[in-house]
Design a protein around this motif. Structure first.
Motif, PDB file in Angstrom:
ATOM      1  N   THR A 109       0.866  -1.197   0.000  1.00  0.00           N
ATOM      2  CA  THR A 109       0.000   0.000   0.000  1.00  0.00           C
ATOM      3  C   THR A 109       0.896   1.238   0.000  1.00  0.00           C
ATOM      4  OG1 THR A 109      -0.020   0.157   2.416  1.00  0.00           O
ATOM      5  CG2 THR A 109      -1.809  -1.107   1.410  1.00  0.00           C
ATOM      6  N   LEU A 110       0.336   2.336  -0.475  1.00  0.00           N
ATOM      7  CA  LEU A 110       1.017   3.620  -0.343  1.00  0.00           C
ATOM      8  C   LEU A 110       0.311   4.334   0.801  1.00  0.00           C
ATOM      9  CD1 LEU A 110       1.325   4.549  -4.134  1.00  0.00           C
ATOM     10  CD2 LEU A 110       3.127   3.718  -2.631  1.00  0.00           C
ATOM     11  N   CYS A 116     -10.133   0.747   4.661  1.00  0.00           N
ATOM     12  CA  CYS A 116     -10.675  -0.591   4.394  1.00  0.00           C
ATOM     13  C   CYS A 116      -9.677  -1.486   3.666  1.00  0.00           C
ATOM     14  CB  CYS A 116     -11.993  -0.511   3.628  1.00  0.00           C
ATOM     15  SG  CYS A 116     -13.319   0.117   4.655  1.00  0.00           S
ATOM     16  N   PHE A 117      -8.666  -0.892   3.030  1.00  0.00           N
ATOM     17  CA  PHE A 117      -7.611  -1.742   2.434  1.00  0.00           C
ATOM     18  C   PHE A 117      -7.035  -2.643   3.529  1.00  0.00           C
ATOM     19  CE2 PHE A 117      -5.961   1.008  -1.405  1.00  0.00           C
ATOM     20  CZ  PHE A 117      -7.225   0.976  -1.956  1.00  0.00           C
ATOM     21  N   PHE A 118      -6.841  -2.042   4.691  1.00  0.00           N
ATOM     22  CA  PHE A 118      -6.192  -2.808   5.772  1.00  0.00           C
ATOM     23  C   PHE A 118      -7.106  -3.905   6.308  1.00  0.00           C
ATOM     24  CE2 PHE A 118      -4.068   1.379   5.872  1.00  0.00           C
ATOM     25  CZ  PHE A 118      -2.810   0.938   5.499  1.00  0.00           C
ATOM     26  N   SER A 119      -8.421  -3.617   6.360  1.00  0.00           N
ATOM     27  CA  SER A 119      -9.306  -4.689   6.852  1.00  0.00           C
ATOM     28  C   SER A 119      -9.332  -5.852   5.869  1.00  0.00           C
ATOM     29  CB  SER A 119     -10.707  -4.183   7.206  1.00  0.00           C
ATOM     30  OG  SER A 119     -11.090  -3.122   6.406  1.00  0.00           O
ATOM     31  N   GLN A 125      -5.686 -12.634   6.005  1.00  0.00           N
ATOM     32  CA  GLN A 125      -4.488 -13.045   6.747  1.00  0.00           C
ATOM     33  C   GLN A 125      -3.198 -12.745   5.989  1.00  0.00           C
ATOM     34  OE1 GLN A 125      -5.167 -17.123   8.123  1.00  0.00           O
ATOM     35  NE2 GLN A 125      -7.313 -16.577   8.203  1.00  0.00           N
ATOM     36  N   CYS A 126      -3.236 -11.654   5.263  1.00  0.00           N
ATOM     37  CA  CYS A 126      -2.024 -11.192   4.587  1.00  0.00           C
ATOM     38  C   CYS A 126      -1.337 -10.135   5.450  1.00  0.00           C
ATOM     39  CB  CYS A 126      -2.366 -10.611   3.219  1.00  0.00           C
ATOM     40  SG  CYS A 126      -2.878 -11.881   2.051  1.00  0.00           S
ATOM     41  N   ARG A 127      -0.178  -9.685   4.961  1.00  0.00           N
ATOM     42  CA  ARG A 127       0.595  -8.684   5.703  1.00  0.00           C
ATOM     43  C   ARG A 127       0.589  -7.378   4.906  1.00  0.00           C
ATOM     44  NH1 ARG A 127       4.995 -10.612   4.394  1.00  0.00           N
ATOM     45  NH2 ARG A 127       5.858  -8.894   3.199  1.00  0.00           N
ATOM     46  N   ALA A 128       0.270  -6.273   5.593  1.00  0.00           N
ATOM     47  CA  ALA A 128       0.324  -4.978   4.897  1.00  0.00           C
ATOM     48  C   ALA A 128       1.779  -4.565   4.776  1.00  0.00           C
ATOM     49  CB  ALA A 128      -0.465  -3.930   5.672  1.00  0.00           C
ATOM     50  N   GLU A 129       2.205  -4.377   3.548  1.00  0.00           N
ATOM     51  CA  GLU A 129       3.583  -3.939   3.279  1.00  0.00           C
ATOM     52  C   GLU A 129       3.465  -2.457   2.930  1.00  0.00           C
ATOM     53  OE1 GLU A 129       6.281  -6.332   3.356  1.00  0.00           O
ATOM     54  OE2 GLU A 129       7.370  -4.450   3.294  1.00  0.00           O
ATOM     55  N   VAL A 158       0.656  -8.297  -4.382  1.00  0.00           N
ATOM     56  CA  VAL A 158      -0.328  -7.347  -4.919  1.00  0.00           C
ATOM     57  C   VAL A 158      -0.008  -5.940  -4.416  1.00  0.00           C
ATOM     58  CG1 VAL A 158      -2.787  -6.690  -4.807  1.00  0.00           C
ATOM     59  CG2 VAL A 158      -2.193  -9.098  -5.018  1.00  0.00           C
ATOM     60  N   LEU A 159      -0.240  -4.948  -5.282  1.00  0.00           N
ATOM     61  CA  LEU A 159      -0.240  -3.550  -4.830  1.00  0.00           C
ATOM     62  C   LEU A 159      -1.681  -3.057  -4.864  1.00  0.00           C
ATOM     63  CD1 LEU A 159       0.886  -0.610  -4.290  1.00  0.00           C
ATOM     64  CD2 LEU A 159       1.099  -0.396  -6.765  1.00  0.00           C
ATOM     65  N   LEU A 160      -2.170  -2.549  -3.741  1.00  0.00           N
ATOM     66  CA  LEU A 160      -3.477  -1.887  -3.726  1.00  0.00           C
ATOM     67  C   LEU A 160      -3.207  -0.397  -3.920  1.00  0.00           C
ATOM     68  CD1 LEU A 160      -5.417  -3.615  -0.779  1.00  0.00           C
ATOM     69  CD2 LEU A 160      -5.523  -4.121  -3.229  1.00  0.00           C
ATOM     70  N   LEU A 161      -3.476   0.069  -5.121  1.00  0.00           N
ATOM     71  CA  LEU A 161      -3.215   1.466  -5.463  1.00  0.00           C
ATOM     72  C   LEU A 161      -4.513   2.253  -5.330  1.00  0.00           C
ATOM     73  CD1 LEU A 161      -1.240   3.557  -6.814  1.00  0.00           C
ATOM     74  CD2 LEU A 161      -2.139   2.774  -9.007  1.00  0.00           C
ATOM     75  N   CYS A 162      -4.461   3.373  -4.657  1.00  0.00           N
ATOM     76  CA  CYS A 162      -5.652   4.209  -4.526  1.00  0.00           C
ATOM     77  C   CYS A 162      -5.438   5.421  -5.433  1.00  0.00           C
ATOM     78  CB  CYS A 162      -5.798   4.630  -3.063  1.00  0.00           C
ATOM     79  SG  CYS A 162      -7.374   5.379  -2.700  1.00  0.00           S
ATOM     80  N   SER A 163      -6.272   5.556  -6.467  1.00  0.00           N
ATOM     81  CA  SER A 163      -5.976   6.524  -7.529  1.00  0.00           C
ATOM     82  C   SER A 163      -7.266   7.121  -8.097  1.00  0.00           C
ATOM     83  CB  SER A 163      -5.191   5.781  -8.620  1.00  0.00           C
ATOM     84  OG  SER A 163      -5.000   6.567  -9.746  1.00  0.00           O
ATOM     85  N   PRO A 164      -7.574   8.388  -7.811  1.00  0.00           N
ATOM     86  CA  PRO A 164      -6.941   9.346  -6.915  1.00  0.00           C
ATOM     87  C   PRO A 164      -6.821   8.799  -5.489  1.00  0.00           C
ATOM     88  CG  PRO A 164      -8.623  10.428  -8.232  1.00  0.00           C
ATOM     89  CD  PRO A 164      -8.747   8.967  -8.484  1.00  0.00           C
ATOM     90  N   HIS A 165      -5.899   9.403  -4.761  1.00  0.00           N
ATOM     91  CA  HIS A 165      -5.514   8.847  -3.470  1.00  0.00           C
ATOM     92  C   HIS A 165      -6.292   9.455  -2.299  1.00  0.00           C
ATOM     93  CE1 HIS A 165      -2.795   7.973  -0.055  1.00  0.00           C
ATOM     94  NE2 HIS A 165      -2.565   6.866  -0.729  1.00  0.00           N
TER      95      HIS A 165
END
Ligand SMILES: Cc1ncc(COP(=O)(O)O)c(C=O)c1O
Length: 384
Positions: A109-110, A116-119, A125-129, A158-165
């Motif tokens: 994540t950026l 909600c990305f984190f939830s 059961q993944c790790r937020a990088e 995976v990259l969860l990109l929020c665009s616009p952020h």
């Protein structure tokens, strides 16, 4: 202007207004206090008149409206076969993670970024990088060395990109998207570009879809989009996943089915079609209104509460404000503001690393509400 019209939402089962009915100025969750465009209301009224609301499927005219809108507004060509229709972007993201990760994998994540990305990451059961954005003046920038380093990790999938952020208000430039794309392609990281805010573009800025990078990049990516945020109809639950790569699409479609989020709401279908076919003028006016709210809010804060720093707004209707000079946590600050001034803002630390010491103010309400909430904010800060 139509957006100045007072709307009363208390008692309508609104999350924003009824979650805590004692609050007078709820400027937290990303939902707008404006009536939808007249064309959407008319289309919904007509659908209600039909009187039968059984299980629905997306219609041909629905698909055409989505495709035409993105072609005209964002110069990207989508095909109907690439689209999976779901009840929301959050269920979409959750399903995509389910399809493409196993427990323990890293999801980039950026940060700070949409909470909600984190939830979703946690639930799978993944790790937020988290690659933390750098604040340069009043603008957030990507630390590409850090992003690259995190992408290189074997288990980063995976990259969860929020665009616009959301919440930084950035609209990523084509060059930034290109760098993100190159890093992810090189390291086999699948890009999920959440473009739900893509119509909320402030004057002088231009939104670029990740899809505009072209097919090579899109073979390892998908777009999540919806009319819901910009046309204020999140409650109608309609969103689209656009995934050109057939193999990935099949895996995502299967996960959407396993998650049981494959059904669509007939009102969501009708409203999306009306928005995309007839809502362009309304969106332009809306963006002007939000821009005025932002300019006046920023000017007020710079004049009356100079201890705070307002971050530049390029897109979204969410104003991100640095309160770190106040020597109080964002959580304690927001709690006190709710109790003493009846103003509810979003705590920055909910948005991950780098969000601590910030607050997020939802500007998508009548101008008067924004200004009164800011006066109350000033009053509260004086009392600290
Ligand atoms: C970046 C982003 N993605 C997704 C959502 C929610 O999407 P949905 O209501 O379609 O699940 C929001 C809501 O604020 C958001 O800001």
């Amino acid at each position: 202007m139509t957006f100045d019209k007072e709307t009363r939402r208390k008692g309508t089962g609104s999350l924003k207004w009824d979650e805590n009915p004692d609050i007078e100025y709820p400027l937290w969750v990303a939902d707008m206090d404006f009536e939808v465009a007249p064309s959407i209301k008319e289309a919904l009224e007509q659908r209600v008149q039909h009187g039968i609301f059984g299980y629905a499927i997306p219609t041909n005219s629905f698909y055409e409206s989505v495709i035409r809108w993105h072609q005209r507004r964002h110069h990207v060509t989508y095909w109907r076969e690439w689209m999976i229709v779901v009840p929301g972007v959050v269920p979409a993201i959750s399903s995509i993670l389910r399809a493409l990760t196993i427990p323990g994998d890293g999801v980039l994540t950026l940060s700070p970024v949409y909470n909600c990305f984190f939830s979703s990451i946690r639930n799978l059961q993944c790790r937020a990088e988290e690659s933390v954005l750098r604040l340069v003046g009043d603008t957030y920038m990507i630390d590409f060395d850090d992003l690259e380093h995190r992408s290189e990790k074997e288990d980063t999938k995976v990259l969860l990109l929020c665009s616009p952020h959301n919440p930084s208000g950035r609209i990523w430039t084509k060059e930034e998207l290109q760098c993100i794309g190159d890093i992810c392609l090189k390291n086999n990281v699948f890009v999920v570009s959440d473009e739900i805010h893509c119509e909320l573009v402030m004057p002088g800025n231009e939104f670029m879809s990740y899809a505009s990078l072209g097919d090579t990049y899109m073979q390892e990516a998908c777009i999540c989009t919806s009319a819901s945020k910009s046309f204020n109809m999140a409650g109608l639950q309609n969103a689209q996943i656009i995934c050109p790569n057939e193999e990935y699409r099949k895996r995502i479609d299967r996960a959407v089915n396993i998650h049981e989020v494959c059904d669509v709401n007939p009102f969501g279908i009708v409203a999306t079609e009306a928005a995309y076919n007839k809502g362009e003028e309304w969106i332009e006016e809306l963006c002007q209104y939000i821009w005025r709210n932002y300019k006046d809010a920023r000017e007020y804060i710079e004049r009356e509460i100079p201890q705070l720093k307002v971050i530049k707004l390029e897109g979204t209707y969410l104003m991100w404000v640095d309160i770190r000079t106040l020597a109080v946590s964002d959580e304690a600050f927001c709690e006190g503001l709710r109790q003493k001034e009846s103003v509810w803002l979003a705590e920055g630390s909910h948005y991950g690393k780098g969000g601590e010491g910030f607050i997020r103010i939802n500007l998508a309400t009548q101008h008067e509400n924004v200004m009164i909430a800011l006066m109350k904010l000033k009053h509260y800060i004086e009392s600290l």
